[in-house]
Motif scaffolding. Structure first.
Motif, PDB file in Angstrom:
ATOM      1  N   ALA A  93     -20.489  11.331 -28.900  1.00 40.26           N
ATOM      2  CA  ALA A  93     -20.368  11.061 -27.465  1.00 40.26           C
ATOM      3  C   ALA A  93     -20.050  12.337 -26.697  1.00 40.26           C
ATOM      4  CB  ALA A  93     -19.285  10.010 -27.228  1.00 40.26           C
ATOM      5  N   ALA A  94     -19.160  13.152 -27.246  1.00 37.97           N
ATOM      6  CA  ALA A  94     -18.809  14.402 -26.574  1.00 37.97           C
ATOM      7  C   ALA A  94     -19.989  15.369 -26.538  1.00 37.97           C
ATOM      8  CB  ALA A  94     -17.612  15.053 -27.279  1.00 37.97           C
ATOM      9  N   PHE A  95     -20.783  15.380 -27.602  1.00 41.79           N
ATOM     10  CA  PHE A  95     -21.951  16.266 -27.632  1.00 41.79           C
ATOM     11  C   PHE A  95     -22.942  15.897 -26.538  1.00 41.79           C
ATOM     12  CE2 PHE A  95     -26.325  17.067 -29.156  1.00 41.79           C
ATOM     13  CZ  PHE A  95     -26.279  18.457 -29.187  1.00 41.79           C
ATOM     14  N   PHE A  96     -23.219  14.601 -26.378  1.00 37.07           N
ATOM     15  CA  PHE A  96     -24.143  14.179 -25.318  1.00 37.07           C
ATOM     16  C   PHE A  96     -23.552  14.461 -23.941  1.00 37.07           C
ATOM     17  CE2 PHE A  96     -25.896  11.424 -28.742  1.00 37.07           C
ATOM     18  CZ  PHE A  96     -27.209  11.857 -28.657  1.00 37.07           C
ATOM     19  N   LEU A  97     -22.246  14.234 -23.789  1.00 42.24           N
ATOM     20  CA  LEU A  97     -21.600  14.518 -22.510  1.00 42.24           C
ATOM     21  C   LEU A  97     -21.689  16.007 -22.173  1.00 42.24           C
ATOM     22  CD1 LEU A  97     -19.891  13.537 -20.119  1.00 42.24           C
ATOM     23  CD2 LEU A  97     -17.858  13.946 -21.513  1.00 42.24           C
ATOM     24  N   MET A  98     -21.407  16.858 -23.161  1.00 41.74           N
ATOM     25  CA  MET A  98     -21.504  18.297 -22.948  1.00 41.74           C
ATOM     26  C   MET A  98     -22.949  18.714 -22.641  1.00 41.74           C
ATOM     27  SD  MET A  98     -18.519  19.698 -23.209  1.00 41.74           S
ATOM     28  CE  MET A  98     -16.883  19.151 -23.728  1.00 41.74           C
ATOM     29  N   THR A  99     -23.905  18.088 -23.330  1.00 38.48           N
ATOM     30  CA  THR A  99     -25.313  18.411 -23.106  1.00 38.48           C
ATOM     31  C   THR A  99     -25.740  18.069 -21.686  1.00 38.48           C
ATOM     32  OG1 THR A  99     -25.814  18.011 -25.448  1.00 38.48           O
ATOM     33  CG2 THR A  99     -27.666  18.010 -23.910  1.00 38.48           C
ATOM     34  N   PHE A 100     -25.355  16.877 -21.210  1.00 43.65           N
ATOM     35  CA  PHE A 100     -25.710  16.472 -19.850  1.00 43.65           C
ATOM     36  C   PHE A 100     -25.029  17.376 -18.820  1.00 43.65           C
ATOM     37  CE2 PHE A 100     -26.187  11.960 -21.686  1.00 43.65           C
ATOM     38  CZ  PHE A 100     -27.498  12.227 -22.043  1.00 43.65           C
ATOM     39  N   ALA A 101     -23.760  17.690 -19.055  1.00 45.39           N
ATOM     40  CA  ALA A 101     -23.027  18.541 -18.114  1.00 45.39           C
ATOM     41  C   ALA A 101     -23.635  19.945 -18.063  1.00 45.39           C
ATOM     42  CB  ALA A 101     -21.558  18.614 -18.512  1.00 45.39           C
ATOM     43  N   PHE A 102     -23.959  20.491 -19.230  1.00 51.28           N
ATOM     44  CA  PHE A 102     -24.556  21.826 -19.262  1.00 51.28           C
ATOM     45  C   PHE A 102     -25.950  21.822 -18.640  1.00 51.28           C
ATOM     46  CE2 PHE A 102     -26.960  25.145 -21.686  1.00 51.28           C
ATOM     47  CZ  PHE A 102     -26.365  26.230 -21.069  1.00 51.28           C
ATOM     48  N   GLY A 103     -26.713  20.746 -18.893  1.00 55.27           N
ATOM     49  CA  GLY A 103     -28.030  20.626 -18.259  1.00 55.27           C
ATOM     50  C   GLY A 103     -27.916  20.606 -16.745  1.00 55.27           C
ATOM     51  N   GLY A 104     -26.915  19.883 -16.233  1.00 53.30           N
ATOM     52  CA  GLY A 104     -26.701  19.870 -14.786  1.00 53.30           C
ATOM     53  C   GLY A 104     -26.346  21.239 -14.250  1.00 53.30           C
ATOM     54  N   LEU A 105     -25.537  21.994 -15.016  1.00 55.76           N
ATOM     55  CA  LEU A 105     -25.189  23.353 -14.603  1.00 55.76           C
ATOM     56  C   LEU A 105     -26.426  24.253 -14.560  1.00 55.76           C
ATOM     57  CD1 LEU A 105     -23.077  25.526 -13.927  1.00 55.76           C
ATOM     58  CD2 LEU A 105     -22.789  25.880 -16.393  1.00 55.76           C
ATOM     59  N   LEU A 106     -27.315  24.102 -15.562  1.00 60.07           N
ATOM     60  CA  LEU A 106     -28.530  24.902 -15.578  1.00 60.07           C
ATOM     61  C   LEU A 106     -29.435  24.581 -14.388  1.00 60.07           C
ATOM     62  CD1 LEU A 106     -29.679  25.063 -19.323  1.00 60.07           C
ATOM     63  CD2 LEU A 106     -28.678  26.873 -17.926  1.00 60.07           C
ATOM     64  N   VAL A 107     -29.588  23.299 -14.089  1.00 58.30           N
ATOM     65  CA  VAL A 107     -30.419  22.910 -12.946  1.00 58.30           C
ATOM     66  C   VAL A 107     -29.851  23.513 -11.657  1.00 58.30           C
ATOM     67  CG1 VAL A 107     -31.185  20.968 -11.534  1.00 58.30           C
ATOM     68  CG2 VAL A 107     -31.274  20.803 -14.024  1.00 58.30           C
ATOM     69  N   ALA A 108     -28.524  23.462 -11.510  1.00 61.32           N
ATOM     70  CA  ALA A 108     -27.903  24.054 -10.323  1.00 61.32           C
ATOM     71  C   ALA A 108     -28.143  25.561 -10.273  1.00 61.32           C
ATOM     72  CB  ALA A 108     -26.408  23.755 -10.316  1.00 61.32           C
ATOM     73  N   ALA A 109     -28.039  26.224 -11.436  1.00 64.20           N
ATOM     74  CA  ALA A 109     -28.266  27.673 -11.490  1.00 64.20           C
ATOM     75  C   ALA A 109     -29.720  28.005 -11.184  1.00 64.20           C
ATOM     76  CB  ALA A 109     -27.867  28.209 -12.864  1.00 64.20           C
ATOM     77  N   TYR A 110     -30.653  27.209 -11.714  1.00 63.60           N
ATOM     78  CA  TYR A 110     -32.069  27.451 -11.455  1.00 63.60           C
ATOM     79  C   TYR A 110     -32.379  27.288  -9.964  1.00 63.60           C
ATOM     80  CZ  TYR A 110     -32.717  27.102 -16.512  1.00 63.60           C
ATOM     81  OH  TYR A 110     -32.635  27.306 -17.870  1.00 63.60           O
TER      82      TYR A 110
END
Length: 293
Positions: free
Chosen positions: A89-106
């Motif tokens: 569960a934590a891995f998926f949560l971290m993955t979604f959070a990091f993906g959101g950070l990347l989209v914001a950075a892009y």
């Protein structure tokens, strides 16, 4: 667009390894480097190979979820079922959070990206991706530490009443297993200076003085005697003539550091508590030695 598989593998290996490491920290599971590297390798291989196949979007997401569960299981070694669930569960949560950070950075840097087959396809400099990963890892690591520290404090807070003579003070106590202070072979709790002033000023209940060793050095501190009442979940523990000393308590959540012996049964002794602490310290030292090997 030309994609070099070795660079893509290395980038995903680093990202998956980082996210898995944070997930293990969330689950409070010991991290074994070999398991972590193997799991990150599986995730990186999936990220490189899977986009070469054409599958429906719904099937792609199912495969991605299954892959995340598998590498989470591989990263965990010799743990209970709850640890596996929390890690996944934590891995998926971290993955979604990091993906959101990347989209914001892009979006901020004007980087082109597209969503396809459950993967984020971008034309971003590697430095930008790894830079975002570094910022995310630092923030997440300290957030995890803060969360568990906060939870540990909240779970060990108790409503207490201190009585000395005709004075009574209600305080919030924190049960700290690291408090092994003793005076005349009896456990000693620590109170703040304001609490000591409110309770003992004019009472003349000082029982003596003791040496308190802290990370900042040693100091002499007065020892007082009072009655203690601690409200537990199902009962109230009352102790007569307990020792307390004055300490520098820099917390807004509690102003009394309880000695664990004050919460145990009547047959609990200071010697037993010291022995338990010594064994726990020995276990920690053995873990450090095994990790060095």
């Amino acid at each position: 667009m030309v994609v070099y598989w070795e660079y893509a593998f290395l980038e995903n290996f680093i990202l998956d390894g980082l996210l898995l490491f944070l997930a293990l920290k969330c689950a409070r599971v010991r991290c074994y480097p070999l398991n972590l590297f193997f799991a990150a390798g599986i995730g990186a291989a999936e990220a490189v190979v899977f986009p070469l196949f054409t599958v429906p979007v719904w099937a792609a997401y199912l495969i991605k979820i299954a892959g995340g569960v598998i590498i989470s299981l591989v990263a965990v070694r010799k743990a209970k079922g709850k640890a596996y669930l929390i890690t996944a569960a934590a891995f998926f949560l971290m993955t979604f959070a990091f993906g959101g950070l990347l989209v914001a950075a892009y979006s901020f840097f004007g980087t082109e990206y597209a969503e396809g087959n459950g993967f984020l396809v971008e034309r971003a400099p590697v430095a930008l991706v790894l830079g975002c990963a570094g910022v995310f890892a630092v923030f997440a690591f300290f957030a995890i530490r803060y969360f568990y520290r906060y939870r540990r404090i909240k779970r060990n807070l108790f409503s207490c009443v201190l009585t000395a003579g005709n004075k009574t003070v209600r305080v919030t106590g924190f049960s700290d297993s690291g408090n092994l202070l003793t005076f005349r072979n009896k456990p000693v709790s620590v109170i703040s200076a304001l609490t000591a002033l409110a309770l003992f000023h004019g009472n003349g209940r000082e029982a003596g003085r003791m040496t308190v060793n802290t990370v900042s050095g040693s100091r002499e501190a007065p020892v007082f005697e009072c009655d203690l009442e601690v409200a537990l979940a199902q009962k109230k523990v009352r102790r007569k003539s307990v020792y307390v000393t004055v300490g520098n308590i820099q917390s807004k959540e509690y102003n009394l550091i309880l000695h664990t012996a004050n919460l145990e049964g009547e047959d609990e002794t200071v010697t037993q508590i010291k022995e338990m602490a010594r064994k726990n310290k020995g276990k920690r030292e053995r873990r450090k030695l095994s990790m060095r090997k």
